[in-house]
Design an enzyme around this catalytic site. Structure first.
Site, PDB file in Angstrom:
ATOM      1  N   CYS A  70     -11.479  10.063   8.468  1.00  0.00           N
ATOM      2  CA  CYS A  70     -11.629   8.640   7.084  1.00  0.00           C
ATOM      3  C   CYS A  70     -13.563   8.818   7.261  1.00  0.00           C
ATOM      4  O   CYS A  70     -14.107   8.606   8.131  1.00  0.00           O
ATOM      5  CB  CYS A  70     -11.360   7.641   7.651  1.00  0.00           C
ATOM      6  N   CYS A  74     -16.640   3.250  11.921  1.00  0.00           N
ATOM      7  CA  CYS A  74     -16.411   1.924  12.860  1.00  0.00           C
ATOM      8  C   CYS A  74     -16.298   2.699  14.450  1.00  0.00           C
ATOM      9  O   CYS A  74     -15.196   3.711  14.493  1.00  0.00           O
ATOM     10  CB  CYS A  74     -14.674   1.714  12.409  1.00  0.00           C
ATOM     11  N   CYS A  77     -12.555   3.505  16.493  1.00  0.00           N
ATOM     12  CA  CYS A  77     -11.870   4.267  15.845  1.00  0.00           C
ATOM     13  C   CYS A  77     -11.679   5.737  15.733  1.00  0.00           C
ATOM     14  O   CYS A  77     -12.424   6.164  15.590  1.00  0.00           O
ATOM     15  CB  CYS A  77     -11.963   3.737  14.342  1.00  0.00           C
ATOM     16  N   CYS A 114       4.074  -2.047   8.479  1.00  0.00           N
ATOM     17  CA  CYS A 114       3.187  -2.158   8.012  1.00  0.00           C
ATOM     18  C   CYS A 114       2.674  -0.528   7.653  1.00  0.00           C
ATOM     19  O   CYS A 114       2.533  -0.009   8.790  1.00  0.00           O
ATOM     20  CB  CYS A 114       2.510  -2.529   9.403  1.00  0.00           C
ATOM     21  N   CYS A 145       3.386  -5.075   4.843  1.00  0.00           N
ATOM     22  CA  CYS A 145       2.726  -4.985   5.131  1.00  0.00           C
ATOM     23  C   CYS A 145       1.422  -3.670   4.725  1.00  0.00           C
ATOM     24  O   CYS A 145       2.203  -2.920   5.050  1.00  0.00           O
ATOM     25  CB  CYS A 145       1.772  -5.381   6.561  1.00  0.00           C
ATOM     26  N   CYS A 205      -3.588 -11.331   6.705  1.00  0.00           N
ATOM     27  CA  CYS A 205      -2.908 -10.422   7.333  1.00  0.00           C
ATOM     28  C   CYS A 205      -4.834 -10.584   8.019  1.00  0.00           C
ATOM     29  O   CYS A 205      -4.840  -9.266   7.687  1.00  0.00           O
ATOM     30  CB  CYS A 205      -2.263  -9.230   8.304  1.00  0.00           C
ATOM     31  N   ARG A 277      -0.840 -12.490  16.920  1.00  0.00           N
ATOM     32  CA  ARG A 277      -0.230 -10.888  17.463  1.00  0.00           C
ATOM     33  C   ARG A 277      -0.797 -10.045  18.268  1.00  0.00           C
ATOM     34  O   ARG A 277      -1.775  -9.891  18.542  1.00  0.00           O
ATOM     35  CB  ARG A 277      -0.056 -10.276  16.197  1.00  0.00           C
TER      36      ARG A 277
HETATM   37  N1  SAM Z   1      -8.895   2.091   7.413  1.00  0.00           N
HETATM   38  C1  SAM Z   1      -8.365   0.313   7.171  1.00  0.00           C
HETATM   39  C2  SAM Z   1      -9.152  -0.249   8.015  1.00  0.00           C
HETATM   40  O1  SAM Z   1     -10.074  -0.140   8.543  1.00  0.00           O
HETATM   41  O2  SAM Z   1      -9.664  -1.348   7.280  1.00  0.00           O
HETATM   42  C3  SAM Z   1      -6.901   0.145   7.739  1.00  0.00           C
HETATM   43  C4  SAM Z   1      -6.934   1.245   9.268  1.00  0.00           C
HETATM   44  S1  SAM Z   1      -7.470   0.126  10.334  1.00  0.00           S
HETATM   45  C5  SAM Z   1      -7.375   1.979  11.231  1.00  0.00           C
HETATM   46  C6  SAM Z   1      -7.154  -0.969  11.191  1.00  0.00           C
HETATM   47  C7  SAM Z   1      -7.348  -1.700  12.209  1.00  0.00           C
HETATM   48  O3  SAM Z   1      -7.203  -1.313  13.175  1.00  0.00           O
HETATM   49  C8  SAM Z   1      -8.901  -1.290  12.984  1.00  0.00           C
HETATM   50  O4  SAM Z   1      -9.528  -2.699  11.617  1.00  0.00           O
HETATM   51  C9  SAM Z   1      -9.084  -2.615  13.534  1.00  0.00           C
HETATM   52  O5  SAM Z   1      -9.385  -3.643  13.854  1.00  0.00           O
HETATM   53  C10 SAM Z   1      -7.555  -1.323  14.299  1.00  0.00           C
HETATM   54  N2  SAM Z   1      -7.863  -0.539  15.548  1.00  0.00           N
HETATM   55  C11 SAM Z   1      -8.947   0.419  15.336  1.00  0.00           C
HETATM   56  N3  SAM Z   1      -9.028   1.133  16.567  1.00  0.00           N
HETATM   57  C12 SAM Z   1      -8.760   0.721  16.945  1.00  0.00           C
HETATM   58  C13 SAM Z   1      -8.990   0.808  18.309  1.00  0.00           C
HETATM   59  N4  SAM Z   1      -9.059   2.132  19.434  1.00  0.00           N
HETATM   60  N5  SAM Z   1      -8.723   0.055  19.530  1.00  0.00           N
HETATM   61  C14 SAM Z   1      -8.166  -1.333  18.729  1.00  0.00           C
HETATM   62  N6  SAM Z   1      -7.771  -1.457  17.777  1.00  0.00           N
HETATM   63  C15 SAM Z   1      -8.433  -0.865  16.572  1.00  0.00           C
HETATM   64 FE1  SF4 Z   2     -11.938   4.245   8.893  1.00  0.00          FE
HETATM   65 FE2  SF4 Z   2     -10.989   4.045  11.227  1.00  0.00          FE
HETATM   66 FE3  SF4 Z   2     -12.885   2.096  10.354  1.00  0.00          FE
HETATM   67 FE4  SF4 Z   2     -10.065   2.438   8.951  1.00  0.00          FE
HETATM   68  S1  SF4 Z   2     -11.220   1.767  10.420  1.00  0.00           S
HETATM   69  S2  SF4 Z   2     -11.682   1.972   8.240  1.00  0.00           S
HETATM   70  S3  SF4 Z   2      -9.867   4.180   9.611  1.00  0.00           S
HETATM   71  S4  SF4 Z   2     -13.121   4.163  10.923  1.00  0.00           S
END
Ligand code: SAM
Ligand code: SF4
Ligand code: DTB
Length: 340
Positions: A70, A74, A77, A114, A145, A205, A277
């Protein structure tokens, strides 16, 4: 705020929709967090019982339809291309794979499926394929979802036309903390997508992550922000940070588990009709803390051995927990034998 004021605020006393949206001040939510633990849980239980069968939980199953690589940064992530986490970048998976996973999820008792993609936002060429996935999963009788990143108004309408029930897009943290989490997009970008989803008529959500080193005030500010969305989300995932090696947040100080439970309770009190959730982080949580989360008003979980890239409790462990707690699963029996 006094205890009685907290109670009347939680019950929505004195406010009506006509007078404008109910606003939660951050200080009001902080006052909830400050309540003695048993009083906070009591308030949350009162609200929970008013709107739900407090002994029933809903099961959602996740599938990563496009993993890793990606462009966003973030800090929590494992799927960001900015960090070395060992998660390989994949392509959008085939429809047949999605259908197979959705069928399996349904057999195990999930009522919502989802699908998540590691995108900043979907490209035009992806839209046709994801809308096919929505149609196929819906035809199995599951709620659908998706979480695909940012959407514009046209994309949101295309997902709605395909029959998408929910779109997941988290605010993730308090506005004031967000700059420490991600630099490649803004809080306002998140709010704009939520607006497009709402306007398209898709249920929202939207939740966040706790345990990223934020203060209690910042946790309260996240909850206030969610509760003040007008209307507040139908579904509120509260994730506990899963500390993944290679991500900037891997070294975050562990959060006191009671503080996580308090966050669930605050979400329940401020968003009485939402499914709250208990989301990522259950694998690292004791059964006792999970039980406290249910007592604090959590009434949904991610069910199935995987989240997106990290593991989730085995379904067999969850079923044992439901049994030990006498918890009822919404929509029937969580198909025990289908997994053994
Ligand atoms: N890429 C899209 C986005 O960021 O909107 C959708 C997928 S993203 C992985 C969805 C959510 O997963 C994030 O907004 C975050 O809340 C959660 N997430 C990702 N990594 C995480 C982690 N290490 N621990 C807890 N929640 C996590
Ligand atoms: Fe990309 Fe992870 Fe951020 Fe979603 S949460 S936008 S998958 S880096
Ligand atoms: C949400 O709030 N949590 C889910 C879902 N929405 C998409 C994702 C959790 C991801 C945890 C880290 C991983 O498995 O990659």
């Amino acid at each position: 705020m006094t205890t009685n004021e907290v109670r009347s605020h939680a019950a929505g006393a004195g406010r009506s929709r006509d007078e404008g949206a109910a606003r939660w001040r951050v200080a009001d939510v902080e006052a909830l967090f400050e309540l003695p633990f048993v009083h906070l849980l009591y308030r949350a239980q009162q609200v929970h019982r008013e709107f739900f069968d407090a002994n029933e939980i809903q099961l959602s199953t996740l599938l990563s339809i496009k993993t890793g690589g990606c462009t966003e940064d973030c800090g929590y992530c494992p799927q960001s291309a900015h960090f070395d986490t060992g998660v390989p970048a994949g392509k959008l998976i085939a429809l047949a794979e999605v259908v197979q996973a959705a069928q399996a999820a349904r057999e195990r008792g999930a009522t919502r499926f989802c699908m998540g993609a590691a995108w900043r936002s979907p490209k035009e060429r992806d839209m046709e394929r994801v809308t096919e996935m929505i149609r196929a999963v819906r035809s199995l009788g599951l709620e659908t979802c998706m979480t695909l990143g940012m959407l514009d108004a046209t994309q949101a309408r295309a997902l709605r036309d395909a029959g998408l029930d929910y779109y997941n897009h988290n605010l993730d943290s308090a506005p004031g903390f967000y700059g420490r989490v991600v630099s490649t997009r803004t809080y306002q970008d998140r709010l704009d997508t939520l607006e497009h989803v709402r306007e398209a008529g898709i249920s929202v959500c939207c939740g966040g992550i706790v345990g990223m080193g934020e203060t209690r005030g910042e946790r309260a500010a996240l909850i206030a922000q969610l509760a003040n969305l007008d209307p507040y989300p139908e579904s509120v995932p509260i994730n506990h940070l899963v500390r993944v090696e290679g991500t900037p947040m891997a070294g975050s100080e562990p959060l006191d588990p009671f503080e996580f439970v308090r966050t669930i309770a605050a979400a329940r009190i401020t968003m009485p009709r939402a499914l709250v959730r208990l989301s990522a982080g259950r694998e690292q949580m004791s059964d006792a803390v999970q039980a406290l989360c249910f007592a604090a008003g959590a009434n949904s979980i991610f069910y199935g051995d995987r989240l997106l890239t990290t593991s989730n409790p085995q379904a067999v462990r969850d079923r044992a927990l439901f049994q030990r707690l006498g918890l009822q699963v919404a929509g029937g029996d969580p198909g025990g034998s289908a997994l053994e």
